[in-house]
Design a protein around this motif. Structure first.
Motif, PDB file in Angstrom:
ATOM      1  N   GLY A 154       0.804  -1.213   0.000  1.00 43.40           N
ATOM      2  CA  GLY A 154       0.000   0.000   0.000  1.00 43.40           C
ATOM      3  C   GLY A 154       0.840   1.268   0.000  1.00 43.40           C
ATOM      4  O   GLY A 154       1.939   1.311  -0.556  1.00 43.40           O
ATOM      5  N   ASN A 176      -1.379   3.856   5.108  1.00 47.46           N
ATOM      6  CA  ASN A 176      -2.680   3.382   4.607  1.00 47.46           C
ATOM      7  C   ASN A 176      -3.854   3.937   5.407  1.00 47.46           C
ATOM      8  O   ASN A 176      -4.896   4.262   4.847  1.00 47.46           O
ATOM      9  CB  ASN A 176      -2.750   1.856   4.636  1.00 47.46           C
ATOM     10  CG  ASN A 176      -1.902   1.240   3.545  1.00 47.46           C
ATOM     11  OD1 ASN A 176      -1.672   1.865   2.519  1.00 47.46           O
ATOM     12  ND2 ASN A 176      -1.420   0.030   3.770  1.00 47.46           N
ATOM     13  N   LEU A 184      -6.992   4.168  -2.621  1.00 46.69           N
ATOM     14  CA  LEU A 184      -6.569   2.799  -2.299  1.00 46.69           C
ATOM     15  C   LEU A 184      -6.769   1.862  -3.482  1.00 46.69           C
ATOM     16  O   LEU A 184      -6.217   0.773  -3.522  1.00 46.69           O
ATOM     17  CB  LEU A 184      -7.316   2.268  -1.065  1.00 46.69           C
ATOM     18  CG  LEU A 184      -7.100   3.080   0.219  1.00 46.69           C
ATOM     19  CD1 LEU A 184      -7.925   2.499   1.365  1.00 46.69           C
ATOM     20  CD2 LEU A 184      -5.633   3.133   0.621  1.00 46.69           C
ATOM     21  N   LEU A 335      -3.152  -3.418  -1.604  1.00 44.69           N
ATOM     22  CA  LEU A 335      -3.197  -3.163  -0.152  1.00 44.69           C
ATOM     23  C   LEU A 335      -2.836  -4.402   0.625  1.00 44.69           C
ATOM     24  O   LEU A 335      -3.137  -5.500   0.202  1.00 44.69           O
ATOM     25  CB  LEU A 335      -4.588  -2.734   0.252  1.00 44.69           C
ATOM     26  CG  LEU A 335      -4.864  -1.248   0.279  1.00 44.69           C
ATOM     27  CD1 LEU A 335      -5.979  -0.955   1.254  1.00 44.69           C
ATOM     28  CD2 LEU A 335      -3.641  -0.410   0.654  1.00 44.69           C
TER      29      LEU A 335
END
Ligand code: PMV
Length: 335
Positions: A154, A176, A184, A335
């Motif tokens: 991420g 994040n 994202l 992510l």
């Protein structure tokens, strides 16, 4: 005697929106903060085994890249490891046997140093049982600056800066939790514009910043941008993000062009795509480009635009494969 069976580590490549360019304090410390996100498809995987040595050296005694022995890569890595042990104390030395492979084509013009050095740092982390992500990121950074940002998935921040608590020049940190969901799921279509070998390495580029006439101005601008990007990343995505994204990579290339000796890495194909991407944005498609130290163009856009961008590709608006670019890797933030 080999003490272990083969183990595996993997690490993603990353793309910086705010670029690390230039070192300070005579070490692997950045002149300015950088921000990046890791990619889902572009990764390095390493299988390794090791045994203890009688001295404190860390040495790769065998390195295969994509199943072939690669002495050049092995020697380069051993040089880096030698430097590392000269100022970091490890409790024992090791011989390493590594099989490395990338999930992306190796002539693709995508720097694999971030993902591969992050893998080596993870290997050392496993051998020396390091638990803190910051310690592994710091090892990766010593091997290749941007690799410090490939330790976790991420959005990552590297470099001391007042806007981010506990930010450090020594290691990268995940941000994040501070990122708006729009960012994202960013997509990164990587257009490889040339298969020419890069004429200058990033290490040479960083070095040229030492005496660059615009060094002070670059530092000031990069710190201001760090704050601007951080504010933007907290809110829903809008056009201003892409404007800043492009300005930032154009600064990187301007700095390269105005350094001495001067470096021009962009190719006619890169410029053509840059113009196309700007026209798409002018037509209302939320997108922009960023570029690392090479000619490869990263077309960045939110997931919501996937349909429209796919259609642009289908009707040839993004150019023709083989003529305008060598290949596209359709990647995205992981992510
Ligand atoms: O990690 P290095 O030394 O290869 O430097 C990377 C520099 C850029 O890719 C141009 C920018 C960045 O922050 O990734």
């Amino acid at each position: 005697m080999i003490e272990q069976n083969w183990s595996q580590v993997e690490a993603p490549s990353n793309i910086a929106i705010l670029k690390y360019w230039g070192k300070k304090d005579g070490g692997q410390f950045p002149m300015n903060p950088s921000i990046s996100f890791t990619l889902e498809k572009c990764k390095t995987k390493m299988n390794y085994k090791w045994n203890k040595r009688h001295d404190l050296q860390i040495e790769i005694v065998e390195l295969n890249f994509e199943k072939k022995s690669n002495i050049h890569f092995q020697n380069k890595l051993n040089e880096k490891l030698k430097k590392l042990v000269s100022h970091k104390i490890f409790p024992f030395g090791v011989n390493l046997y590594i099989d490395s492979e990338n999930t992306f084509p190796h002539s693709a013009g995508i720097a694999s140093s971030a993902s591969s050095m992050a893998c080596v740092a993870k290997i050392l982390g496993e051998i020396y049982q390091l638990e803190e992500m910051s310690e592994i990121s710091s090892l990766a950074r010593e091997l290749s600056g941007s690799a410090g940002r490939s330790i976790a998935n991420g959005w990552m921040w590297w470099g001391k800066c007042a806007v981010i608590e506990e930010s450090s020049d020594h290691y990268a940190k995940s941000i994040n939790k501070e990122i708006h969901p729009d960012y994202l799921s960013l997509q990164d279509w990587i257009f490889v514009c040339s298969d020419h070998e890069k004429s200058t390495s990033s290490s040479e580029g960083h070095e040229l910043m030492q005496h660059h006439p615009y060094k002070a101005a670059r530092q000031k601008v990069a710190f201001e941008r760090a704050e601007m990007f951080f504010k933007m990343l907290n809110c829903s995505l809008d056009k201003k993000f892409f404007e800043l994204l492009e300005l930032e990579c154009l600064d990187l290339h301007s700095l390269m062009m105005t350094s001495s000796p001067s470096i021009i890495l962009l190719r006619p194909e890169s410029l053509k795509l840059m113009h196309t991407i700007r026209s798409l944005r002018a037509e209302g498609i939320n997108c922009g480009f960023t570029i690392d130290a090479g000619s490869t163009i990263h077309l960045i856009f939110p997931k919501e635009e996937l349909h429209r961008i796919t259609e642009c590709e289908r009707i040839g608006r993004l150019g023709e494969m083989g003529k305008d670019y060598k290949c596209i890797i359709k990647d995205r933030c992981k992510l």
